[in-house]
Design an enzyme around this catalytic site. Structure first.
Site, short mmCIF file in Angstrom:
data_model
loop_
_atom_site.label_atom_id
_atom_site.label_comp_id
_atom_site.label_asym_id
_atom_site.label_seq_id
_atom_site.Cartn_x
_atom_site.Cartn_y
_atom_site.Cartn_z
N SER A 172 0.82 -1.21 0.00
CA SER A 172 0.00 0.00 0.00
C SER A 172 0.85 1.26 0.00
O SER A 172 1.61 1.51 -0.93
CB SER A 172 -0.96 -0.05 1.19
N ASP A 223 -2.40 6.36 -3.35
CA ASP A 223 -1.21 5.73 -2.79
C ASP A 223 -0.80 4.57 -3.68
O ASP A 223 -1.35 4.37 -4.76
CB ASP A 223 -1.46 5.28 -1.34
N ASP A 237 -1.12 1.34 -3.88
CA ASP A 237 -2.05 0.35 -4.42
C ASP A 237 -3.42 0.95 -4.72
O ASP A 237 -4.36 0.24 -5.04
CB ASP A 237 -2.19 -0.85 -3.47
N ASP A 244 -5.82 2.32 -2.98
CA ASP A 244 -7.04 2.18 -2.18
C ASP A 244 -7.30 3.44 -1.35
O ASP A 244 -8.25 3.49 -0.58
CB ASP A 244 -7.00 0.93 -1.29
#
Length: 448
Positions: free
Chosen positions: A104, A241, A243, A245
């Site tokens: 992440s 960010d 990833d 999410d």
């Protein structure tokens, strides 16, 4: 003994904490739990596997695919895609399991492994513990036609982008938007989705090389996006960010618009449309008190959970709520997604801007913020953060000093080796002073 899984999967330093061997064993364990639970039909269960572009994801993804296939699972490798895309595709493509390789917002040297069930939801704690329990056990390996096969789906990106764009009610035509992709998983799909929705897009941070993910770009470093928004005379900026999410935004004046303001604006939009289920917004204990006050003024209820988008989602699912999220930019719109989705959030935020035909600064002003300071304290024993009596006394003194004008939150991170200290106060000066004093206390009491 501590759990292998944290608040968002298994995460740590790639090739030291999160190794190829661990990835393979986790994949085999997940396959065995699937088989024991009988959660698949047909001769082989099916899994969707995706990753963000960090270099270690290449060998970790290969290990996960190998582990699953060796245990008899057919694998569809969708390559580099956002975490919410993997969650969506798991349900959309009738897979039995989804696996995402990502750390992440963490720096490039970290990586992680998270699992989704057949509906695209993160696994419950007990299922994660079952997977951990099955790691390393003796098992009968399938042979011949019983081993799994590994294929790719080059159209997966279009399936996801088509889905999220179709959820938007207002065209983004006429809006100029800066998009910061953190050199991460949304480097292709983020700009593509906004363009398909009608926006003029200026892209930064979209040249992933496996090493630059989250480095000086993205939702954890939004000032570059905010400055570019002003420099390009854009109506707004959005930043994801690694990833994707999370989504953090900027108004036209370069002011950062955090997750609290974003979910507050979207809650108001849903309330006006009559689609805010149970007239409630779900937040975490980290959300600014100003958000709760703004919702109260508009007769919208708020419910708080522990920090972590999984806990927000659990509360939403348990009570049928439709909007929730975190100050960090995880925003959950359960009518359209099973997890936090930065690109989806950006689309709906910009759709609200197009609908209201006002400046982003005006839209964001509906959600005021009390002065707030947060410090991440490194190199301390976070396992003792909630048990140390000296630190607890320091927190009580700080709370007495603030009185009714603010609050203190001190908690160990569930995804990083830090203790987070957050203080809200009547003035920024007071918040800064008390937060720094408590951070110093954390270093003193929890020294390694």
């Amino acid at each position: 003994m501590s759990r292998l899984f944290g608040t968002d999967g298994v995460r740590g330093l790639a090739n030291r904490d999160v190794t190829a061997e661990l990835a393979l064993d986790l994949a085999v364990g997940a396959a065995h739990v699937l088989a024991l639970r009988g959660e698949f039909s047909g001769p082989h269960p099916r899994a969707i596997v995706g990753r963000d572009p960090r270099a270690s994801g290449e060998f970790l993804s290969a290990a996960v695919c190998a582990g699953l296939a060796s245990a008899g699972v057919d694998v569809i490798d969708v390559g580099v895609l956002p975490t919410p895309a993997v969650a969506y595709l798991t349900g959309e493509m009738n897979a039995d399991l989804g696996v995402m390789l990502s750390a992440s917002h963490n720096p490039m040297q970290d990586n992680g492994i998270k699992f989704f069930d057949r509906h695209g939801y993160k696994l419950e704690d007990d299922v994660e513990d079952q997977i951990a329990a099955h790691m390393g056990e003796d098992w009968e390996r399938p042979i011949g036609a019983n081993v799994g096969r590994i294929t790719s789906d080059l159209d997966a990106v279009n399936k996801y982008v088509d889905h999220i764009v179709e959820t938007v009610n207002y065209s983004l035509s006429g809006l100029r938007v800066v998009v910061d992709c953190a050199h991460g998983a949304a480097s292709q799909v983020g700009p593509e989705a906004l363009r398909r929705a009608g926006a003029e897009v200026i892209v930064i941070g979209a040249e992933p090389d496996g090493l630059n993910i989250n480095y000086e770009y993205g939702a954890t470093a939004p000032r570059r996006m905010a400055a570019a928004t002003v420099g390009h005379m854009a109506h707004a900026g959005v930043s994801f960010d690694g990833d994707a999410d999370r989504c953090i935004a900027s108004d036209e004046e370069g002011n950062v618009v955090d997750g609290d303001k974003i979910m507050g604006m979207l809650a108001l939009a849903h309330a006006e449309a009559g689609t805010l289920k149970n007239n409630t917004l779900v937040t975490t204990v980290m959300s600014n008190l100003g958000l709760k006050l703004a919702m109260n003024e508009r007769n919208i209820d708020t419910v708080q959970t522990a920090v972590g988008d999984r806990y927000v989602l659990e509360e939403m699912r348990r009570n049928g709520f439709s909007v929730g999220g975190e100050q960090s930019g995880h925003v959950l719109l359960s009518d359209y997604s099973t997890t936090g989705d930065g690109v989806l959030t950006a689309l709906h935020l910009l759709s609200r801007l197009a609908e209201k035909r006002v400046k982003m600064s005006e839209l964001a002003s509906d959600i005021p913020s009390l002065p707030q300071t947060m410090i991440n304290v490194k190199d301390v024993d976070k396992s003792r953060a909630t048990a140390d009596e000296g630190l607890a006394a320091a927190v009580r003194r700080a709370e007495e000093q603030l009185g009714a004008t603010g609050r203190v939150l001190l908690r160990p991170s569930g995804t990083e080796p830090v203790v987070r200290v957050m203080v809200e106060a009547a003035t920024q000066e007071q918040a800064d002073e008390i937060c720094q004093a408590l951070a110093d206390d954390v270093k003193a009491f929890l020294a390694l």
